[in-house]
Write a protein that holds these residues in place. Structure first.
Motif, PDB file in Angstrom:
ATOM      1  N   ASP A  85      16.000  34.191  17.541  1.00  0.00           N
ATOM      2  CA  ASP A  85      16.078  35.172  18.630  1.00  0.00           C
ATOM      3  C   ASP A  85      17.258  36.112  18.399  1.00  0.00           C
ATOM      4  N   PRO A  86      17.013  37.401  18.319  1.00  0.00           N
ATOM      5  CA  PRO A  86      18.117  38.322  17.991  1.00  0.00           C
ATOM      6  C   PRO A  86      19.235  38.302  19.043  1.00  0.00           C
ATOM      7  N   ALA A  87      18.865  38.168  20.292  1.00  0.00           N
ATOM      8  CA  ALA A  87      19.901  38.176  21.335  1.00  0.00           C
ATOM      9  C   ALA A  87      20.824  36.971  21.165  1.00  0.00           C
ATOM     10  N   VAL A  88      20.242  35.849  20.822  1.00  0.00           N
ATOM     11  CA  VAL A  88      21.042  34.633  20.648  1.00  0.00           C
ATOM     12  C   VAL A  88      21.941  34.781  19.425  1.00  0.00           C
ATOM     13  N   VAL A  89      21.322  35.271  18.344  1.00  0.00           N
ATOM     14  CA  VAL A  89      22.101  35.432  17.123  1.00  0.00           C
ATOM     15  C   VAL A  89      23.303  36.307  17.398  1.00  0.00           C
ATOM     16  N   GLU A  90      23.071  37.347  18.153  1.00  0.00           N
ATOM     17  CA  GLU A  90      24.175  38.268  18.424  1.00  0.00           C
ATOM     18  C   GLU A  90      25.217  37.622  19.330  1.00  0.00           C
ATOM     19  N   ALA A  91      24.747  36.941  20.364  1.00  0.00           N
ATOM     20  CA  ALA A  91      25.690  36.433  21.364  1.00  0.00           C
ATOM     21  C   ALA A  91      26.432  35.191  20.898  1.00  0.00           C
ATOM     22  N   TYR A  92      25.733  34.374  20.176  1.00  0.00           N
ATOM     23  CA  TYR A  92      26.304  33.047  19.998  1.00  0.00           C
ATOM     24  C   TYR A  92      26.545  32.683  18.552  1.00  0.00           C
ATOM     25  N   LEU A  93      25.563  32.934  17.741  1.00  0.00           N
ATOM     26  CA  LEU A  93      25.668  32.416  16.382  1.00  0.00           C
ATOM     27  C   LEU A  93      26.451  33.337  15.452  1.00  0.00           C
ATOM     28  N   GLY A  94      26.641  34.566  15.845  1.00  0.00           N
ATOM     29  CA  GLY A  94      27.397  35.482  14.983  1.00  0.00           C
ATOM     30  C   GLY A  94      26.485  36.207  14.020  1.00  0.00           C
ATOM     31  N   ASP A  95      27.060  36.697  12.901  1.00  0.00           N
ATOM     32  CA  ASP A  95      26.287  37.577  12.034  1.00  0.00           C
ATOM     33  C   ASP A  95      25.202  36.857  11.256  1.00  0.00           C
ATOM     34  N   GLN A 125      12.590  29.003  17.689  1.00  0.00           N
ATOM     35  CA  GLN A 125      12.574  30.300  18.373  1.00  0.00           C
ATOM     36  C   GLN A 125      13.996  30.769  18.651  1.00  0.00           C
ATOM     37  N   ILE A 126      14.838  29.839  19.089  1.00  0.00           N
ATOM     38  CA  ILE A 126      16.202  30.214  19.456  1.00  0.00           C
ATOM     39  C   ILE A 126      16.970  30.700  18.228  1.00  0.00           C
ATOM     40  N   ARG A 127      16.776  29.998  17.131  1.00  0.00           N
ATOM     41  CA  ARG A 127      17.496  30.384  15.924  1.00  0.00           C
ATOM     42  C   ARG A 127      17.176  31.796  15.482  1.00  0.00           C
ATOM     43  N   ILE A 153      15.460  24.655  24.390  1.00  0.00           N
ATOM     44  CA  ILE A 153      16.854  25.060  24.510  1.00  0.00           C
ATOM     45  C   ILE A 153      16.929  26.235  25.473  1.00  0.00           C
ATOM     46  N   VAL A 154      17.962  26.228  26.280  1.00  0.00           N
ATOM     47  CA  VAL A 154      18.257  27.379  27.134  1.00  0.00           C
ATOM     48  C   VAL A 154      19.594  27.937  26.667  1.00  0.00           C
ATOM     49  N   VAL A 155      19.645  29.239  26.441  1.00  0.00           N
ATOM     50  CA  VAL A 155      20.887  29.844  25.976  1.00  0.00           C
ATOM     51  C   VAL A 155      21.510  30.636  27.112  1.00  0.00           C
ATOM     52  N   LEU A 156      22.764  30.331  27.407  1.00  0.00           N
ATOM     53  CA  LEU A 156      23.499  31.067  28.433  1.00  0.00           C
ATOM     54  C   LEU A 156      24.512  31.982  27.755  1.00  0.00           C
ATOM     55  N   ASN A 157      24.701  33.145  28.325  1.00  0.00           N
ATOM     56  CA  ASN A 157      25.815  33.993  27.918  1.00  0.00           C
ATOM     57  C   ASN A 157      26.270  34.798  29.115  1.00  0.00           C
ATOM     58  N   PHE A 158      27.551  34.829  29.362  1.00  0.00           N
ATOM     59  CA  PHE A 158      28.100  35.510  30.537  1.00  0.00           C
ATOM     60  C   PHE A 158      27.355  35.123  31.802  1.00  0.00           C
ATOM     61  N   GLY A 159      27.021  33.845  31.952  1.00  0.00           N
ATOM     62  CA  GLY A 159      26.415  33.362  33.179  1.00  0.00           C
ATOM     63  C   GLY A 159      24.949  33.672  33.329  1.00  0.00           C
ATOM     64  N   ARG A 160      24.315  34.223  32.280  1.00  0.00           N
ATOM     65  CA  ARG A 160      22.893  34.506  32.402  1.00  0.00           C
ATOM     66  C   ARG A 160      22.103  33.780  31.335  1.00  0.00           C
ATOM     67  N   VAL A 161      20.855  33.485  31.658  1.00  0.00           N
ATOM     68  CA  VAL A 161      19.972  32.923  30.647  1.00  0.00           C
ATOM     69  C   VAL A 161      19.510  34.069  29.757  1.00  0.00           C
ATOM     70  N   ILE A 162      19.863  34.010  28.471  1.00  0.00           N
ATOM     71  CA  ILE A 162      19.419  35.101  27.601  1.00  0.00           C
ATOM     72  C   ILE A 162      18.238  34.684  26.727  1.00  0.00           C
ATOM     73  N   ASP A 181      26.885  22.010  18.762  1.00  0.00           N
ATOM     74  CA  ASP A 181      26.388  21.736  17.418  1.00  0.00           C
ATOM     75  C   ASP A 181      24.873  21.935  17.383  1.00  0.00           C
ATOM     76  N   ILE A 182      24.461  23.057  16.781  1.00  0.00           N
ATOM     77  CA  ILE A 182      23.053  23.439  16.768  1.00  0.00           C
ATOM     78  C   ILE A 182      22.197  22.388  16.067  1.00  0.00           C
ATOM     79  N   ARG A 183      22.746  21.802  15.010  1.00  0.00           N
ATOM     80  CA  ARG A 183      21.928  20.827  14.284  1.00  0.00           C
ATOM     81  C   ARG A 183      21.650  19.604  15.145  1.00  0.00           C
ATOM     82  N   LEU A 184      22.683  19.190  15.869  1.00  0.00           N
ATOM     83  CA  LEU A 184      22.487  18.042  16.757  1.00  0.00           C
ATOM     84  C   LEU A 184      21.482  18.381  17.848  1.00  0.00           C
TER      85      LEU A 184
END
Lengths: 469, 327
Positions: free
Chosen positions: B289-299, B285-287, B269-278, B258-261
């Motif tokens: 970040d294009p890589a995060v948006v693509e990997a985690y948050l969707g469109d 900043q995370i919100r 915040i540290v964002v992981l995807n496929f075992g890597r810190v992206i 839950d991003i709001r929480l």
């Protein structure tokens, strides 16, 4: 309605079982003759009547229980009255004010009840055996007492820590053979260079069995559940086979006999346990009480909680900082050492051979623990009494080959109607979860057992005149 | 009952109060470097590095299967990564007057404590406590007993000493029980002291798990999806609870969907995807970040956020059902 029918069915089945158990036996040519004879005309009336009486008792049980509860409630109300007045005198531990006294009082009387109950049972256990026939005394020692001790030990492993040990009897064997090694020069081919009084062997056997428990547990306790059961099963077999085949050391299948009986030789005191079962019985009672007291303390301590935690979720226990491996080893060692105790008593009392330590004996102890109530000390002792006592009573009426049928039936019935065991441990009994309790009461309840006992005495002292007058 | 949970001050450990540190990344509590974990051919964590400042909340987020829980398991000794190190600097000896605690903390110097290769209970003793994604309580023990097991990690009386109820042993038992009650109070479960843990409501079980973890007097608390399956008001309570924990000088490492929480409690915040810190950074900043948006948050930010919330709630529901089914 369906409940009543079910009670009738239960009563009928029990009565039929009793009829068959006490009736004549069939033989290979007429396998059903026994059952037919058991349910023949005059007999069947008696058992049908018994079934009806039992049914009535089952139906009335709930009402009786409710009545008992109201009676107890009024008695407690009377008790709590003067106690509440007394707390104001600063007589209690100052912790609880008037509000805390009432729930405290109910609880204290519960605990006092438990203590009284235990004392009464102990009194019966001490008083009854001398009037029993010798055969029954014999059974009380070698069938019931020994197995009660064994079950108390296995209860630590299975009931507290939740480790399924199917080779538990091996530690019993180790205790018995250790005794033979240390106390007699001619019972076994292999013996110690000097002989000890069997009493000195008690601590040694305890240590040897505990070490054996650690040796077995060290490499195997990493395994869980079924795997541990298989490995311990193997260990039990190994010990039995070793005892059986190492003729030059243990005497092999001939067994061990002629060990000196327990004896005390102090200046002024001279007593030998001899061949009479009764002294051994009292020795066993002393050991059982000792073990129960020690384990009771353990059960409520940090160690007991750690064992329970491991039993319920080992991963969580480990993550919460419980040294699970060490605690499991401790459980194994403690269980084994109690078994070693039992081994000493058996060895000094009677003949034994490797057959005494078979898988069947291990399973019997496990059955007693499950039957009595896993994790409950008094439960497993009563379990030994009921199961082994049943076996003893059936000795004259049922041929040996059939005995296990009834044994199995008792266990199956138990598992159907009371799967938690004869006397389940306190935590498993349904508890009244009163909405909000005062915290100070809580802390008095679970920690300060001595202080609580003191308070309970205070309550009793103040209450008794009130009740009498 | 989910309502007014006003966290009270976290009770001090049995013997001494923890000195309150100031959050700063220059003064780290945890320094994870290049942790790589493989299961056969599958790489679960691939060179993960992160650094947490003392007294801070760090959130680890990422899609399902990103390796968040694997990271927790590496830190707490449940898994042993093939490569990398995780150094940890406890906040003073957790209970300094306590020989058991002190011996576990021997050799804590400038370099901190290496977590990789420690068994889980030794990780707990050095001052890291955790909760589990799928709640793991001791279901038949009462709430207070659950917490006691945690508090007793810092106890002095061992198995044999505990056998003889000397005055010291008894006093320690009373202290343990008192602290356990205070902790239940702290998480708002005062009214559930004697209830078997398994009979508590889902949200209460989560809070009880936190109380048990706090019982070990940790300097770092690892929370694995504490808000999974929580209602909106339970989430608000949780935010308040986490803040109260941090106020007491306990650092928190948090896995949460839950991003709001996350934004409400964590400054980084540290964002992981496929075992890597992206990505690493502040919630803003995370919100973006294009890589995060693509990997985690969707469109798109808003919608995906809600979707993520729904998803976790659904999973939690499934899990709860599974628990029911097993009984």
């Amino acid at each position: 309605m369906s409940g009543r029918l079910r009670s009738l069915r239960t009563a009928g089945l029990l009565a039929a079982l009793a009829a068959v158990m006490t009736g004549p036996t069939g033989d290979a040519d007429h396998p059903l003759a026994g059952i037919r004879g058991s349910l023949a005309f005059p007999r069947v009336l008696f058992f049908a009547a018994a079934a009806l009486v039992l049914w009535a008792a089952l139906l009335g049980r709930d009402r009786l229980r409710a009545q008992a509860r109201t009676l107890r409630g009024t008695a407690l109300g009377r008790l709590a009255g003067p106690a509440g007045a007394g707390a104001g005198n600063g007589n209690g531990n100052g912790n609880g004010a008037g509000a805390a006294t009432r729930p405290g009082a109910t609880w204290l009387s519960g605990r006092r009840g438990a203590v009284l109950g235990h004392a009464a049972l102990l009194a019966v256990a001490l008083a009854v055996p001398p009037v029993l026939p010798t055969a029954a005394q014999q059974a009380l020692v070698s069938e019931i007492g020994i197995y009660a001790l064994l079950a108390l030990g296995l209860n630590v492993v299975v009931g507290y820590a939740g480790l399924l040990d199917l080779g538990y009897i091996a530690f019993f064997a180790i205790g018995a053979y250790t005794t033979a090694y240390l106390t007699s020069a001619d019972a076994m081919p292999w013996h110690a260079p000097w002989q000890l009084n069997p009493f000195f062997v008690l601590p040694i056997a305890l240590l040897v069995a505990a070490v054996a428990g650690v040796v077995l547990g060290g490499p195997t306790l990493r395994l869980r559940g079924d795997y541990l059961a298989i490995v311990t099963l193997g260990f039990g077999e190994i010990v039995q086979l070793l005892a059986n085949n190492a003729d030059g050391v243990t005497g092999g299948p001939r067994g061990v006999f002629g060990l000196p009986p327990l004896s005390v030789e102090l200046p002024g005191v001279r007593y030998s346990w001899g061949l009479d079962p009764l002294p051994y019985y009292y020795l066993l009672i002393a050991l059982i009480v000792l073990v129960m007291v020690v384990f009771g303390r353990w059960e409520r301590s940090r160690t007991g909680r750690a064992w329970t935690a491991i039993r319920q979720d080992e991963v969580a226990a480990e993550a919460t900082g419980v040294a699970t491996m060490r605690m499991k080893l401790l459980a194994f060692a403690v269980g084994a050492s109690v078994s070693g105790f039992a081994g000493v008593v058996v060895a000094t009392k009677q003949f034994f051979n490797p057959q005494s330590f078979g898988l069947q004996a291990s399973l019997l102890v496990l059955t007693i623990v499950i039957f009595g109530g896993m994790g409950s000390r008094l439960g497993v002792v009563l379990g030994a009494l009921v199961l082994q006592g049943t076996a003893f009573l059936l000795r004259d009426t049922v041929p040996p080959a059939d005995r296990f049928i009834y044994f199995g039936a008792v266990v199956v019935l138990m598992m159907i109607f009371r799967p938690e065991g004869l006397l389940p441990p306190r935590a498993h009994r349904p508890r009244g979860s009163g909405p909000s309790r005062d915290r100070s009461v809580e802390s008095v309840e679970s920690v300060d057992s001595d202080g609580a006992a003191g308070t309970s005495r205070g309550v009793a002292d103040q209450a008794s005149p009130g009740v009498v007058s | 009952m989910s309502g007014a949970t006003v966290p009270r001050p976290l009770p001090a450990p049995i013997s001494r109060t923890i000195p309150q540190p100031r959050p700063s990344v220059a003064d780290p509590i945890l320094d994870v470097r290049d942790v790589t974990l493989r299961f056969g051919g599958l790489t679960s964590l691939d060179g993960v590095s992160l650094r947490q400042g003392r007294g801070s909340v760090l959130a680890v987020i990422g899609p399902n299967g990103a390796g968040k829980t694997s990271l927790f398991n590496c830190l707490t000794g449940a898994y042993r990564p093939q490569q990398g190190s995780a150094r940890f600097w406890p906040t003073a000896p957790a209970t300094s007057a306590n020989p058991a605690g002190a011996s576990a903390l021997e050799g804590v110097g400038e370099g901190g404590v290496e977590l990789v290769g420690r068994s889980p209970h030794r990780v707990a003793r050095v001052g890291i406590a955790r909760t589990f994604q799928n709640i793991r309580l001791f279901p038949e023990m009462s709430a207070v007993e659950n917490v006691q097991v945690g508090v007793e990690v810092r106890a002095r009386a061992g198995a044999l000493r505990g056998l003889v109820p000397t005055r010291a042993v008894r006093r320690e038992e009373r202290e343990i029980l008192e602290r356990s009650h205070l902790l239940l109070d702290f998480v708002g479960l005062r009214h559930r002291v004697r209830w078997p843990a398994g009979s508590l409501a889902y949200g209460e079980q989560r809070r009880l798990e936190i109380a048990r973890a706090l019982g070990t007097s940790p300097s770092l608390l690892l929370l694995d999806e504490p808000a999974a399956g929580a209602t909106a008001s339970e989430r608000r309570d949780l935010v308040a609870l986490i803040r109260a924990i941090v106020d007491q000088g306990v650092s928190v490492l948090l896995i949460e969907h839950d991003i709001r929480l996350v934004a409400a409690v964590a400054r980084s915040i540290v964002v992981l995807n496929f075992g890597r810190v992206i990505a690493t950074g502040s919630p803003e900043q995370i919100r973006s970040d294009p890589a995060v948006v693509e990997a985690y948050l969707g469109d798109s930010d808003g919608r995906a956020d809600d979707r993520a919330g729904d998803r976790t709630a659904g999973q939690a529901g499934d899990r709860a059902d599974g628990r029911e089914g097993r009984r």
